[in-house]
Design a protein around this motif. Structure first.
Motif, PDB file in Angstrom:
ATOM      1  N   LYS A   1       0.833  -1.203   0.000  1.00  0.00           N
ATOM      2  CA  LYS A   1       0.000   0.000   0.000  1.00  0.00           C
ATOM      3  C   LYS A   1       0.870   1.256   0.000  1.00  0.00           C
ATOM      4  O   LYS A   1       0.623   2.202  -0.755  1.00  0.00           O
ATOM      5  CB  LYS A   1      -0.915  -0.013   1.232  1.00  0.00           C
ATOM      6  N   ARG A   2       1.908   1.252   0.822  1.00  0.00           N
ATOM      7  CA  ARG A   2       2.790   2.422   0.897  1.00  0.00           C
ATOM      8  C   ARG A   2       3.574   2.618  -0.392  1.00  0.00           C
ATOM      9  O   ARG A   2       3.811   3.759  -0.804  1.00  0.00           O
ATOM     10  CB  ARG A   2       3.737   2.283   2.086  1.00  0.00           C
ATOM     11  N   MET A   3       3.996   1.522  -1.012  1.00  0.00           N
ATOM     12  CA  MET A   3       4.744   1.651  -2.264  1.00  0.00           C
ATOM     13  C   MET A   3       3.845   2.239  -3.359  1.00  0.00           C
ATOM     14  O   MET A   3       4.278   3.098  -4.116  1.00  0.00           O
ATOM     15  CB  MET A   3       5.292   0.287  -2.704  1.00  0.00           C
ATOM     16  N   LYS A   4       2.592   1.794  -3.416  1.00  0.00           N
ATOM     17  CA  LYS A   4       1.665   2.338  -4.410  1.00  0.00           C
ATOM     18  C   LYS A   4       1.409   3.817  -4.139  1.00  0.00           C
ATOM     19  O   LYS A   4       1.353   4.627  -5.053  1.00  0.00           O
ATOM     20  CB  LYS A   4       0.360   1.551  -4.405  1.00  0.00           C
ATOM     21  N   SER A   5       1.265   4.156  -2.861  1.00  0.00           N
ATOM     22  CA  SER A   5       1.036   5.545  -2.485  1.00  0.00           C
ATOM     23  C   SER A   5       2.259   6.394  -2.834  1.00  0.00           C
ATOM     24  O   SER A   5       2.125   7.510  -3.333  1.00  0.00           O
ATOM     25  CB  SER A   5       0.738   5.634  -0.990  1.00  0.00           C
ATOM     26  N   ALA A   6       3.446   5.870  -2.580  1.00  0.00           N
ATOM     27  CA  ALA A   6       4.678   6.610  -2.875  1.00  0.00           C
ATOM     28  C   ALA A   6       4.823   6.844  -4.374  1.00  0.00           C
ATOM     29  O   ALA A   6       5.272   7.913  -4.797  1.00  0.00           O
ATOM     30  CB  ALA A   6       5.892   5.852  -2.339  1.00  0.00           C
ATOM     31  N   GLU A   7       4.431   5.849  -5.169  1.00  0.00           N
ATOM     32  CA  GLU A   7       4.509   6.015  -6.622  1.00  0.00           C
ATOM     33  C   GLU A   7       3.566   7.118  -7.095  1.00  0.00           C
ATOM     34  O   GLU A   7       3.908   7.905  -7.971  1.00  0.00           O
ATOM     35  CB  GLU A   7       4.162   4.696  -7.318  1.00  0.00           C
ATOM     36  N   LYS A   8       2.379   7.178  -6.506  1.00  0.00           N
ATOM     37  CA  LYS A   8       1.399   8.205  -6.894  1.00  0.00           C
ATOM     38  C   LYS A   8       1.856   9.592  -6.472  1.00  0.00           C
ATOM     39  O   LYS A   8       1.683  10.557  -7.192  1.00  0.00           O
ATOM     40  CB  LYS A   8       0.033   7.914  -6.255  1.00  0.00           C
TER      41      LYS A   8
ATOM     42  N   GLY B   1       4.928  10.581  -5.742  1.00  0.00           N
ATOM     43  CA  GLY B   1       6.294  10.905  -6.118  1.00  0.00           C
ATOM     44  C   GLY B   1       7.254  10.528  -5.011  1.00  0.00           C
ATOM     45  O   GLY B   1       7.206  11.081  -3.925  1.00  0.00           O
ATOM     46  N   PHE B   2       8.075   9.574  -5.292  1.00  0.00           N
ATOM     47  CA  PHE B   2       9.023   9.072  -4.309  1.00  0.00           C
ATOM     48  C   PHE B   2      10.130  10.086  -4.080  1.00  0.00           C
ATOM     49  O   PHE B   2      10.618  10.684  -5.019  1.00  0.00           O
ATOM     50  CB  PHE B   2       9.623   7.762  -4.840  1.00  0.00           C
ATOM     51  N   ILE B   3      10.525  10.303  -2.836  1.00  0.00           N
ATOM     52  CA  ILE B   3      11.603  11.239  -2.509  1.00  0.00           C
ATOM     53  C   ILE B   3      12.828  10.429  -2.097  1.00  0.00           C
ATOM     54  O   ILE B   3      12.764   9.629  -1.161  1.00  0.00           O
ATOM     55  CB  ILE B   3      11.201  12.183  -1.357  1.00  0.00           C
ATOM     56  N   SER B   4      13.921  10.618  -2.785  1.00  0.00           N
ATOM     57  CA  SER B   4      15.143   9.876  -2.476  1.00  0.00           C
ATOM     58  C   SER B   4      15.761  10.388  -1.180  1.00  0.00           C
ATOM     59  O   SER B   4      15.508  11.516  -0.750  1.00  0.00           O
ATOM     60  CB  SER B   4      16.157  10.020  -3.616  1.00  0.00           C
ATOM     61  N   SER B   5      16.581   9.551  -0.568  1.00  0.00           N
ATOM     62  CA  SER B   5      17.242   9.964   0.677  1.00  0.00           C
ATOM     63  C   SER B   5      18.162  11.159   0.424  1.00  0.00           C
ATOM     64  O   SER B   5      18.277  12.042   1.273  1.00  0.00           O
ATOM     65  CB  SER B   5      18.022   8.802   1.282  1.00  0.00           C
TER      66      SER B   5
END
Length: 110
Positions: free
Chosen positions: A75-82, A84-88
């Motif tokens: 669920k979190r990965m799908k949410s992050a994709e929507k 926009g994932f923020i790199s470290s």
């Protein structure tokens, strides 16, 4: 504990009428649970409860917890994709820190 193959014989053998407890056979039933892993207790021809070997119960609970964590991660990965994932690296820039500063920090997780 023996591995069980699902068969009519195994199903019938896993059934325990409540009257066995009433006749003082609880210890014998618990021995059977230890040997076979599970027993289904029937009261008035209806399943009333399932007796499970403690080790098998722990394995089942751990599997359920693992599945819950897996689905939460999905669920979190799908949410992050929507969103926009923020790199470290971008987080470090935004907070004006670098990875070396984090090396000396001890973190305790519960």
């Amino acid at each position: 504990m023996k591995k069980e193959i699902v068969s009519l014989k195994n199903i019938v053998e896993s059934i325990v009428p409540i009257t066995r407890f009433n006749r003082g056979e609880a210890n014998k039933v618990f021995e059977e649970v230890s040997e076979y892993g599970t027993k289904v207790v029937f009261k008035n021809n209806v399943p009333a409860c399932v007796l499970v070997d403690p080790k098998r119960y722990e394995e089942m609970v751990e599997a359920l917890e693992d599945y819950a964590l897996y689905f939460e991660a999905e669920k979190r990965m799908k949410s992050a994709e929507k969103e926009g994932f923020i790199s470290s690296e971008n987080v470090y820039k935004k907070l004006n820190i670098n990875e070396a500063e984090l090396d000396d920090i001890d973190v305790e997780l519960e």
